[in-house]
Write an enzyme that holds these catalytic residues in place. Structure first.
Site, short mmCIF file in Angstrom:
data_model
loop_
_atom_site.label_atom_id
_atom_site.label_comp_id
_atom_site.label_asym_id
_atom_site.label_seq_id
_atom_site.Cartn_x
_atom_site.Cartn_y
_atom_site.Cartn_z
N GLU A 105 0.83 -1.21 0.00
CA GLU A 105 0.00 0.00 0.00
C GLU A 105 0.87 1.26 0.00
O GLU A 105 0.55 2.26 -0.65
CB GLU A 105 -0.95 -0.02 1.20
CG GLU A 105 -2.04 -1.09 1.04
CD GLU A 105 -2.93 -1.24 2.26
OE1 GLU A 105 -4.15 -1.10 2.12
OE2 GLU A 105 -2.39 -1.49 3.36
N GLU A 125 -4.06 -9.60 3.76
CA GLU A 125 -4.84 -9.32 4.97
C GLU A 125 -6.01 -10.27 5.17
O GLU A 125 -6.41 -10.55 6.31
CB GLU A 125 -5.34 -7.86 4.94
CG GLU A 125 -4.26 -6.82 5.16
CD GLU A 125 -3.49 -6.45 3.91
OE1 GLU A 125 -2.71 -5.49 3.95
OE2 GLU A 125 -3.67 -7.12 2.86
#
Length: 697
Positions: A105, A125
């Site tokens: 990210e 995740e």
């Protein structure tokens, strides 16, 4: 500081430095933000490169900070990414080795990305019951496209950098090292230093024809495979927002769903399991720098199902192993079974011909103890009877070289008594593999009272090399897993006496989430194993009462799948259980013989009695120090006994129910039939009174 700063050829190089994987904890985020701002304020700096020291660009957010004030302390991960994205000078991510989660990210928030080939790129995740919470669901579809990004985010599966060309402005040639990466990134930064406007992924559009039809198809697919876990569908909906919402709105929606998932029991269970697996290898009095013994050659005594599976583990890890048997026929059968197992894997395309040949070549057989004497470790996997094992260990004591580790695969017997048969009890340890040994992840490592610290450290290191989860247990009858499963099985038997049939009990436990119920499990493992243990118990501990139903089943020769029938019938080549009327009639008749009036039993009672039997015995085990921590018990049950992962293991599940509620149910059961089986563990009583959980001690 958790980031290094230097200027090379008018380019500020910020190197994340937080071993082992440069997790983006508060200190690292702070240093990175300060580095970007320092570079922006320096007129001599034309551009910025962000990279990572050591073995990773960044493995992502520091999940130890989840649910802690540090996660929300500025600069947050969002702030770090925004600082990079809004910088007035070009920011280049120089990626190598590992770039996952928050690390990816951050890279997506940079203006440019260069990478070494082979770098593992992922947003994993979902494997913690979460979704990417720092813009990953909004930026990745804008750079990779909707379909590729959705597959990566919903599965959490890594992809090599060279397989994702759209993500990078430059992928360097194979063989380039870290220094070469930094050099190339600095050169790239200088080339684009004057390019304006600076490219931002957030400003791109997701262009996918008929996106709504694709997303609806994907919803149906994901829903069918997500099971009890909410995260995969939540991932899909947040990725869908990248198509239907403006970037900032999608970012806000992503954050909302991330915070929602953080509070779900399923995510808490997955995070508990993640940390529990890492904690299991830590033994307080055996520090990480304890010397270990070399394991370059192995031997296994017994070429049966278990011995053959153990041998395959060593071969799979590249360690030569010799199988010893007493008769040529048994040895030939064992080696043939191993070959067949590998051939099946080869046919499924999960093994190359080269690997097939390599692994078979590492496994040899012998009938002569003298031929295994130079092995570094020998594992005994013979019949579960103390006299047999003692005879084997006396022989091993004679023939094995000094310094060899003598391990027993016993599932219940006293490791100290076995060690006492040798002149070197410090070299003896329990290595309890679970069947099928070449598949099951759990390895119960049983530490005897004389086991050397270096032997224990070696066994823990070996478990990792064999790709097992090693959990340390003290010596007691059954260790952690089988000691607890005995109480579970006792309750299952009592339920048959009182009104259940096997299929009802199994269905209730499978609906709860177990891979299989107790009677299907018995048929798979072999009902004769439990029969032998109960016979031993009748002599050693006659005060412990069991249902006699399982003994009656075994007297009929119904040992399970291996005999074509146990609690259920089985057809050749078909592992599906088919209820057997003769068995069910036998169960009903046995209740009548006992004078018990059978009654309807709700699924809730079945689940409570079986699971709380595990919990209560687990509390005894903790109190006695047989298990080092509650999470170790959970790992045993998650990796060896099919306990539902989304419930986090028996001890974690009890914490989620609330120990006062668990205790109240146990105390109620203690007043009923078989109340002697429900002696509340003192630790359970204590923690319930203190308002604590097993995992908050």
């Amino acid at each position: 500081m958790s980031a290094d700063y230097q200027v090379i050829d008018a380019v500020a190089v910020i190197t994340l430095n937080n071993p082992p994987v440069n997790g983006l904890g508060l200190a690292t985020r702070t240093a990175a933000v300060e580095g970007i701002r320092k570079a922006q304020d320096d007129a001599a700096v034309q551009a910025i490169v962000i990279t990572g020291a050591g073995k990773a660009f960044s493995g992502g957010a520091d999940i130890k900070e989840f649910n802690s004030p540090k996660a929300l302390t500025e600069p947050t991960l969002h702030t770090l990414i925004r600082t990079a994205e809004e910088c007035s000078k070009p920011v280049v991510a120089a990626i190598h080795s590992v770039c996952m989660g928050g690390g990816l990210e951050l890279a997506l928030g940079c203006h440019y990305r260069v990478a070494l080939p082979g770098a593992q790129i992922a947003l994993p995740e979902v494997k913690l019951g979460l979704l990417p919470g720092a813009g990953g669901t909004q930026r990745l579809p804008r750079v990779l496209g909707l379909e590729t990004a959705l597959n990566m985010i919903v599965s959490g599966t890594p992809a090599a950098s060279e397989k994702l060309p759209a993500l990078f402005d430059e992928v360097l040639p194979a063989g380039t090292d870290f220094a070469g990466l930094v050099q190339a990134a600095v050169a790239f930064a200088n080339r684009i230093a004057d390019v304006r406007p600076l490219p931002k992924i957030r400003e791109r559009k997701v262009d996918y024809p008929n996106s709504e039809a694709f997303l609806q198809f994907s919803r149906n697919t994901v829903k069918s495979v997500a099971g009890p876990f909410p995260a995969p569908l939540e991932c899909l909906e947040t990725v869908a927002a990248s198509v239907t919402m403006k970037f900032e709105d999608g970012l806000a929606f992503e954050r909302e769903r991330f915070l929602h998932l953080m509070q779900t029991t399923e995510s808490k269970a997955l995070r508990h399991a993640f940390f529990a697996e890492r904690e299991a290898s830590k033994v307080p009095d055996v520090p990480g720098d304890t010397p270990t013994r070399k394991i370059e050659r192995a031997a296994v005594i017994g070429a049966g199902t278990m011995g053959g599976g153990i041998a395959m583990n060593f071969a799979n890890a590249g360690i030569p192993v010799t199988l010893l048997e007493t008769k040529q026929e048994a040895l030939d059968k064992g080696l043939a079974t191993i070959r067949k197992n590998y051939e099946n894997t080869l046919k499924k395309g999960k093994l190359t011909q080269e690997k097939f040949d390599q692994r078979l070549a590492l496994i040899t057989g012998t009938l002569d103890y003298a031929e295994i004497g130079q092995a570094d470790i020998v594992i005994e996997a013979v019949f579960e009877e103390m006299g047999v094992k003692e005879a084997v260990f006396r022989k091993l004591d004679e023939v094995m070289k000094q310094g060899a580790i003598l391990a027993t695969n016993t599932s219940t017997l006293d490791v100290d008594k076995i060690a006492a048969c040798t002149s070197r009890p410090h070299d003896v340890i329990g290595t309890h593999f679970f069947s099928p040994a070449n598949v099951m992840k759990l390895l119960e490592i049983v530490r005897g009272k004389a086991t050397g610290s270096d032997v224990l450290a070696t066994a823990l290191a070996l478990s990792k090399k064999l790709k097992k989860t090693g959990v340390v247990s003290g010596v007691c009858d059954g260790f952690i897993g089988n000691r607890m499963i005995e109480q579970y099985s006792r309750q299952a038997g009592f339920l048959l006496d009182e009104g259940c049939l096997p299929e009802q009990v199994d269905q209730a436990m499978e609906k709860f989430g177990f891979a299989m119920g107790p009677f299907r499990m018995g048929d798979l493992a072999g009902n004769d194993i439990g029969w032998y243990i109960r016979k031993r118990r009748a002599i050693e501990k006659p005060e412990i009462q069991y249902s006699k139903t399982a003994d009656l089943l075994c007297e009929l020769g119904r040992f399970g799948q291996k005999t074509g029938g146990g609690w259920y019938d089985y057809k050749p080549g078909d592992r599906k259980p088919y209820p057997n009327q003769q068995v069910n009639d036998m169960i009903v008749q046995h209740s009548a013989d006992l004078g018990i009036e059978r009654r309807p039993i709700a699924d809730q009672e079945i689940v409570e009695r079986l699971v709380y039997a595990l919990v209560n015995e687990g509390a005894h085990i903790l109190e006695e120090g047989i298990a080092l921590r509650a999470s170790d018990i959970d790992m045993v049950y998650l990796t060896g006994y099919g306990f539902p992962l989304f419930r986090g293991g028996p001890m974690f599940y009890a914490d989620t129910v609330g120990l006062p509620n668990v205790l109240a149910t146990i105390e109620r059961l203690a007043k009923g039939r078989h109340g002697d089986a429900w002696r509340p563990a003192p630790l359970l009583v204590q923690l319930a009174a203190e308002g604590k959980g097993f995992n908050s001690r």
